[in-house]
Write a protein that holds these residues in place. Structure first.
Motif, PDB file in Angstrom:
ATOM      1  N   GLU A 140      56.046  -7.296  66.650  1.00 20.77           N
ATOM      2  CA  GLU A 140      56.247  -7.407  65.204  1.00 20.77           C
ATOM      3  C   GLU A 140      55.327  -8.420  64.552  1.00 20.77           C
ATOM      4  OE1 GLU A 140      58.667  -7.601  67.461  1.00 20.77           O
ATOM      5  OE2 GLU A 140      59.626  -5.671  67.159  1.00 20.77           O
ATOM      6  N   CYS A 141      54.677  -9.257  65.355  1.00 19.75           N
ATOM      7  CA  CYS A 141      53.902 -10.366  64.805  1.00 19.75           C
ATOM      8  C   CYS A 141      52.924  -9.879  63.748  1.00 19.75           C
ATOM      9  CB  CYS A 141      53.132 -11.066  65.899  1.00 19.75           C
ATOM     10  SG  CYS A 141      54.192 -11.556  67.218  1.00 19.75           S
ATOM     11  N   SER A 142      52.724 -10.728  62.750  1.00 19.87           N
ATOM     12  CA  SER A 142      51.988 -10.259  61.581  1.00 19.87           C
ATOM     13  C   SER A 142      50.500 -10.502  61.727  1.00 19.87           C
ATOM     14  CB  SER A 142      52.500 -10.967  60.349  1.00 19.87           C
ATOM     15  OG  SER A 142      52.279 -12.350  60.500  1.00 19.87           O
ATOM     16  N   CYS A 143      49.797  -9.935  60.789  1.00 19.56           N
ATOM     17  CA  CYS A 143      48.347 -10.041  60.709  1.00 19.56           C
ATOM     18  C   CYS A 143      48.001 -11.052  59.636  1.00 19.56           C
ATOM     19  CB  CYS A 143      47.793  -8.709  60.254  1.00 19.56           C
ATOM     20  SG  CYS A 143      46.896  -7.836  61.487  1.00 19.56           S
ATOM     21  N   ARG A 146      45.370 -12.420  54.374  1.00 15.39           N
ATOM     22  CA  ARG A 146      44.300 -12.632  53.407  1.00 15.39           C
ATOM     23  C   ARG A 146      43.285 -11.503  53.404  1.00 15.39           C
ATOM     24  NH1 ARG A 146      42.550 -18.387  55.416  1.00 15.39           N
ATOM     25  NH2 ARG A 146      42.263 -17.071  57.223  1.00 15.39           N
ATOM     26  N   THR A 152      47.340  -1.756  59.135  1.00 16.82           N
ATOM     27  CA  THR A 152      47.091  -2.750  60.170  1.00 16.82           C
ATOM     28  C   THR A 152      45.843  -2.464  60.980  1.00 16.82           C
ATOM     29  OG1 THR A 152      49.459  -2.931  60.341  1.00 16.82           O
ATOM     30  CG2 THR A 152      48.174  -3.950  62.065  1.00 16.82           C
ATOM     31  N   LYS A 155      42.822  -3.052  59.071  1.00 15.99           N
ATOM     32  CA  LYS A 155      42.720  -4.485  58.811  1.00 15.99           C
ATOM     33  C   LYS A 155      42.123  -5.213  60.003  1.00 15.99           C
ATOM     34  CE  LYS A 155      46.276  -6.657  56.611  1.00 15.99           C
ATOM     35  NZ  LYS A 155      47.585  -7.320  56.589  1.00 15.99           N
ATOM     36  N   TRP A 156      42.629  -4.851  61.164  1.00 13.64           N
ATOM     37  CA  TRP A 156      42.154  -5.461  62.413  1.00 13.64           C
ATOM     38  C   TRP A 156      40.675  -5.181  62.601  1.00 13.64           C
ATOM     39  CZ3 TRP A 156      41.914  -8.094  66.800  1.00 13.64           C
ATOM     40  CH2 TRP A 156      41.328  -7.530  67.919  1.00 13.64           C
ATOM     41  N   GLY A 160      39.971  -8.594  61.022  1.00 19.14           N
ATOM     42  CA  GLY A 160      40.666  -9.321  62.067  1.00 19.14           C
ATOM     43  C   GLY A 160      42.118  -9.611  61.726  1.00 19.14           C
ATOM     44  N   CYS A 161      42.844 -10.039  62.713  1.00 14.66           N
ATOM     45  CA  CYS A 161      44.273 -10.284  62.555  1.00 14.66           C
ATOM     46  C   CYS A 161      44.617 -11.701  62.962  1.00 14.66           C
ATOM     47  CB  CYS A 161      45.066  -9.316  63.419  1.00 14.66           C
ATOM     48  SG  CYS A 161      45.459  -7.787  62.608  1.00 14.66           S
ATOM     49  N   SER A 162      43.771 -12.625  62.642  1.00 12.55           N
ATOM     50  CA  SER A 162      44.047 -14.012  63.022  1.00 12.55           C
ATOM     51  C   SER A 162      45.374 -14.443  62.426  1.00 12.55           C
ATOM     52  CB  SER A 162      42.961 -14.931  62.485  1.00 12.55           C
ATOM     53  OG  SER A 162      41.807 -14.755  63.211  1.00 12.55           O
ATOM     54  N   GLU A 163      46.105 -15.165  63.195  1.00 17.25           N
ATOM     55  CA  GLU A 163      47.436 -15.570  62.727  1.00 17.25           C
ATOM     56  C   GLU A 163      47.745 -16.890  63.369  1.00 17.25           C
ATOM     57  OE1 GLU A 163      51.180 -15.223  60.996  1.00 17.25           O
ATOM     58  OE2 GLU A 163      50.916 -15.752  63.084  1.00 17.25           O
TER      59      GLU A 163
ATOM     60  N   SER B  41      36.492 -13.894  63.853  1.00 19.88           N
ATOM     61  CA  SER B  41      37.829 -14.473  63.845  1.00 19.88           C
ATOM     62  C   SER B  41      38.264 -14.808  65.256  1.00 19.88           C
ATOM     63  CB  SER B  41      38.828 -13.537  63.178  1.00 19.88           C
ATOM     64  OG  SER B  41      38.561 -12.214  63.481  1.00 19.88           O
ATOM     65  N   TYR B  43      41.461 -15.656  68.054  1.00 15.33           N
ATOM     66  CA  TYR B  43      42.852 -15.344  68.398  1.00 15.33           C
ATOM     67  C   TYR B  43      43.306 -16.247  69.515  1.00 15.33           C
ATOM     68  CZ  TYR B  43      41.593 -11.378  65.727  1.00 15.33           C
ATOM     69  OH  TYR B  43      41.147 -10.629  64.696  1.00 15.33           O
ATOM     70  N   GLU B 101      52.071  -6.220  64.090  1.00 15.51           N
ATOM     71  CA  GLU B 101      52.758  -5.360  63.129  1.00 15.51           C
ATOM     72  C   GLU B 101      53.120  -4.002  63.725  1.00 15.51           C
ATOM     73  OE1 GLU B 101      50.161  -5.401  59.750  1.00 15.51           O
ATOM     74  OE2 GLU B 101      50.850  -7.377  59.114  1.00 15.51           O
ATOM     75  N   ASN B 102      53.631  -4.039  64.936  1.00 12.91           N
ATOM     76  CA  ASN B 102      54.070  -2.838  65.643  1.00 12.91           C
ATOM     77  C   ASN B 102      52.961  -1.840  65.916  1.00 12.91           C
ATOM     78  OD1 ASN B 102      56.822  -3.507  65.947  1.00 12.91           O
ATOM     79  ND2 ASN B 102      57.059  -3.163  63.754  1.00 12.91           N
ATOM     80  N   ASN B 229      33.802  -9.822  63.213  1.00 14.34           N
ATOM     81  CA  ASN B 229      34.670  -8.902  62.497  1.00 14.34           C
ATOM     82  C   ASN B 229      33.944  -7.605  62.198  1.00 14.34           C
ATOM     83  OD1 ASN B 229      37.100 -10.265  62.369  1.00 14.34           O
ATOM     84  ND2 ASN B 229      36.399 -11.509  60.666  1.00 14.34           N
TER      85      ASN B 229
END
Lengths: 358, 544
Positions: A140-143, A146, A152, A155-156, A160-163, B41, B43, B101-102, B229
């Motif tokens: 479930e972790c978010s992306c 911004r 998703t 977006k990735w 990217g999905c830095s969090e 980015s 991680y 996000e699943n 990216n």
């Protein structure tokens, strides 16, 4: 196992008697709390059976087994940390396995201690969920919000999905705060302290950078933030506990809206900001045993005869004096360990005095 | 008599051209700032601790999917004295990318490259204090899998046993506080061809070799993965795709114009074409190929292409300054040989950077875990090359500043006799000086903007907010802006320094005007007279 079961059944019975309002999710942090999960039924059903959870909490728990594990880890972390920080105080953050109320009746008083427990446990959940996220255990972790792309996957690929800990904070807000309402002074206080706990993580994250430009030069640099050890957060919140502000409810009518806010009890005191802990009532007396409050008292606690601080016999025993006895203990000493798990110790016999409160 | 376009272009046309180029520059900046995301980015991936039941180093351990292993906290083992050799069986597993996000994410080939950095969380324990510098041995295995493969079908990509040094300090020596340890660069992949990657790390303990004995109480390992990216790559490649034909077009146009002349091309013209060629090499959008082929050498190639471009640009500036101040024996001026001293500074600098890069990224093609910085010899070698490059850069700038200073001296010396010239010629020379200075200014401005932009970017991290709705991605804007700027700069050079076909006013042929006699060109009538009149003017000034 059966013995365990029966105690749990008893617990539930007691809990039902104690009304569901006092039931609390800290149970998840107690050892063996997951033993009552039936491996045969689905995870969602198991979560619904955990009736010490509020409805929203049951929903969140039902998301996946790993969510439950993360919350339990968070609860465990915060209980351990609370006990570590208060090991030398009159109230030593003792927990009770045999009742639905993990911290006894301490939470029924809106004291400094309650403030600390709420703050550390909100922080604990955010912390554990963040760790589970970076381990890849939670889907479930978010992306990164911004990046201006909706889906998703896109977006990735695009930005990217830095969090960092945004999801952990959000989850903690969703889970821990779900029981509280902003109507009552107590609810307002708990919400404030929960938020203060979560903010203590963000402000202590350390920024680390790496250069990876042409030939490794610094023309391109990327930075990320690193979680502090939980001990650091515990220490910070313990300091906030020391400097907590006593507040009262002030509901000023502003035009048509009635806003309920907490304000410092007197004008001389600096108004609390969002990282400070707040409390409404003075702490109860932790010296004597009080069964209705669930306070064990300091009788029988080990104290330090020479220390002038809180763990010194004078303060800890509340002036009742202390017993001293000679004791010979076998201790592990000169330990040397190689990382992970191999500990090589010698056993030493140490004779020493042990002081306990009367 | 002919000169270059910059001398013959009317002020109005020049200003229109400059305005157009400036607009293009602003567009480049805005594309980076408004459309592109940050260049790369990072991680944080926390390692799951799996336990190898036997001692099978061949097996892959992964944390998601069928047959995955469960994470177990290391603290559970801490008191297990019987569990000898446990350390050798703990495997730190990093399965990337992690879901969000699943959605099960996978790497896109647009993301180009991947860098892995390790971060160790080591708790302080009084019985086991760590030295400020510890050498650790990492047994690392990197595997990959693609979409549609079974969950356990990990194929080996690279594996290596690497030694790295770990610098750890601690401020407050309290137990359970973490050491502040340096980050450990682990691998660099020049291509991101596959969908999923898996890293298995062991920290084997061996008492005979004193391997990993100095390691403290390790709580967890973070792998920080850094990739470019996809959006940035797309914007970048589009920019390249647009510039590529433009620069090629202007080069062809330039070369045609040079060949229409009766004389052989001058050195400056060769340099310009070389510069254009280097830029074309840089502009070639090879990234399209990475979408179909596995090209791990892209990082190295990128560095080399950029190196060639810098070498060309630096050499061009030298020759440009030199051609405008040459003294006396001008039959020699048209050869690169004259500049060997100056150019050797460029050569040595670029060559040493090239060797350094080959040692680092070249070897990384064979072993992505390799780093030149981990051994003392390697560090010294790398530092030698970098210092050598730095010295050459210093020498180069001394040379260049000296030459530019000379040019300006000549011009100002010449300017003092300008009032004595005929009106037409004076106007012309004033125009020439003005435009030369204008271009000089443009070069300085470009260089200064690059430097200032870079420093600003370092100071004010990341993104700039002008108002709530408008966010500027500064780092990307800086990259596209600078890239666009040098493209536009070279485009302008090729445009303005192309030979002009315009005829000069004939007044210079009339020798009757004796006032201008002393500054008349000392050119032999038989000599081809199409080299930049500015250059000849400057040469004349030196003669005086």
């Amino acid at each position: 196992m059966t013995a365990h079961r029966s105690t749990w059944a008893a617990t539930f019975a007691v809990m039902l008697l104690l009304e569901s309002t006092v039931a609390n999710w800290w149970m998840l942090g107690m050892h063996g709390s997951s033993a009552d999960l039936n491996p045969l039924s689905s995870h969602r059903d198991n979560c619904l059976k955990l009736n010490y959870l509020a409805e929203r909490q049951q929903q969140l728990c039902g998301l996946s087994e790993n969510v439950l594990t993360a919350i339990s880890t968070g609860a465990r972390l915060s209980i351990d940390e609370c006990q570590h920080q208060f090991r030398n105080s009159r109230w030593n953050c003792s927990t009770f396995n045999n009742s639905g109320n993990v911290f006894g009746g301490v939470l029924s008083v809106h004291s400094r201690e309650t403030a600390f427990i709420y703050a550390i446990s909100a922080a604990g959940v955010a912390y554990a969920v963040t760790r589970a996220c970076s381990r890849g255990e939670l889907n479930e972790c978010s992306c990164d919000s911004r990046v201006r792309v909706r889906k998703t996957k896109k977006k990735w690929q695009w930005g990217g999905c830095s969090e960092d800990i945004r999801f952990g904070e959000k989850f903690s807000r969703d889970f821990v705060d779900s029981k509280e309402t902003g109507d009552s002074p107590g609810g307002l206080m708990n919400l404030h302290n929960n938020e203060a706990g979560r903010r203590s993580i963000r402000s202590r994250m350390e920024r680390v950078c790496k250069c990876h430009g042409m030939s490794g030069s610094c023309s391109v640099r990327v930075c990320w933030r690193k979680l502090p050890p939980f001990r650091v957060l515990g220490e910070a919140l313990a300091q906030a506990y020391e400097g907590a502000t006593q507040v009262r409810l002030s509901d000023k009518r502003r035009r048509h809206t009635k806003s309920k806010r907490l304000r410092a009890v007197s004008r001389e005191i600096k108004p609390p900001n969002r990282t400070d802990l707040v409390y409404l009532e003075e702490s109860p007396d932790y010296c004597e045993r009080n069964d209705t409050m669930g306070i064990p008292g300091t009788k029988g606690r080990v104290c330090n005869r020479t220390s002038p601080g809180l763990d010194g016999c004078r303060l800890l025993c509340c002036g009742r004096g202390h017993n001293t006895r000679m004791k010979e203990v076998e201790e592990k000493c000169q330990c040397k360990f190689v990382w992970c798990c191999k500990v090589q110790c010698q056993t030493c016999r140490v004779r020493g005095e042990e002081h306990t409160c009367k | 008599m002919q000169g270059t376009i910059v001398e013959n272009l009317s002020g109005r046309k020049l200003s229109v051209l400059v305005a157009l180029l400036l607009i293009a520059q602003v567009v480049c900046f805005l594309i980076g700032g408004l459309i592109a995301p940050t260049p790369s980015s990072a991680y944080n991936v926390l390692g799951s601790n799996c336990v190898d039941p036997g001692n099978n180093t061949q097996k892959w351990f992964y944390t998601r999917g069928e047959g995955s292993c469960k994470n177990r906290e290391l603290t559970n083992y801490r008191d297990a004295e019987s569990m000898l050799e446990m350390a050798n069986r703990v495997v730190f597993v990093f399965q990337i990318p992690i879901p969000r996000e699943n959605v099960i994410l996978d790497y896109s080939r647009w993301q180009q490259n991947l860098i892995g950095v390790l971060q160790f969380d080591i708790a302080y324990h009084s019985e086991n204090e760590m030295k400020p510098r510890t050498t650790i041995t990492i047994d690392a295995k990197l595997g990959y899998r693609n979409k549609g493969d079974p969950d356990d079908a990990w194929k080996p990509y690279a594996s290596s046993v690497e030694e790295r040094s770990l610098d750890c300090v601690i401020d407050s020596k309290k137990s359970d506080y973490f050491y502040n340890c340096s980050i450990v660069p682990l691998f660099e992949l020049g291509s991101l061809h596959h969908d999923y990657y898996l890293l298995n790390i062991r920290l084997p303990v061996d008492h005979f070799k004193h391997m990993n004995e100095g390691l403290g109480q390790l709580e967890s390992i973070y792998l920080i993965t850094i990739n470019q990216n996809g959006g940035f790559t797309k914007v970048w490649v589009s920019l390249k795709t647009v510039f590529f034909p433009f620069i090629i077009g202007i080069m062809i146009w330039f070369w045609k114009r040079v060949h229409q002349l009766a004389r052989p091309p001058a050195l400056l013209e060769y340099m310009l074409i070389f510069l254009g060629g280097a830029l074309t090499l840089l502009n070639a959008p090879l990234e399209y190929l990475t979408l179909y082929f596995d090209m791990p050498f892209m990082l190295l190639l990128g560095d080399i292409k950029q190196g060639i471009f810098y070498a060309a640009l630096l050499s061009f500036w030298l020759v440009f300054a030199g051609e405008h101040m040459m003294v006396q024996e001008d039959n020699r001026h048209n050869h690169l040989r004259v500049y060997w001293k100056h150019l050797s500074a460029v050569g040595v600098g670029c060559l040493s950077l090239f060797i350094f890069d080959m040692c680092e990224r070249g070897i990384q093609l064979r072993n992505p875990f390799y780093s030149i910085w981990v051994t003392d010899i390697g560090t010294n070698l790398a530092l030698t090359f970098i210092i050598l490059a730095g010295i050459s850069a210093g020498v180069y700038f001394l040379f260049l500043s000296y030459m530019i200073w000379k040019v300006f001296q000549n011009i100002s010396a010449k300017r003092s006799v300008l009032p004595g010239m005929s009106a037409v010629r004076r106007l012309h020379y004033e125009g020439v000086i003005y435009r030369f200075k204008f271009l000089m200014l443009a070069t300085l401005l470009c260089a200064a903007m690059t430097v200032v932009g870079f420093i600003l970017g370092q100071v004010a991290e990341g993104r700039w907010k002008w108002d709530e709705s408008l966010e500027i991605e500064y780092t990307s804007a800086f990259f596209t802006g600078v890239y666009g700027m040098w493209n536009i700069y070279i485009f302008a050079l090729l445009c303005l320094y192309a030979p002009s076909h315009k005829k000069w006013p004939v007044e210079s042929e009339s020798h009757s005007n004796s006032v201008s006699e002393e500054i008349e060109f000392s050119r032999l009538p038989t000599e081809p007279s199409e080299i930049s009149s500015l250059a000849s003017f400057a040469r004349k000034a030196a003669l005086d």
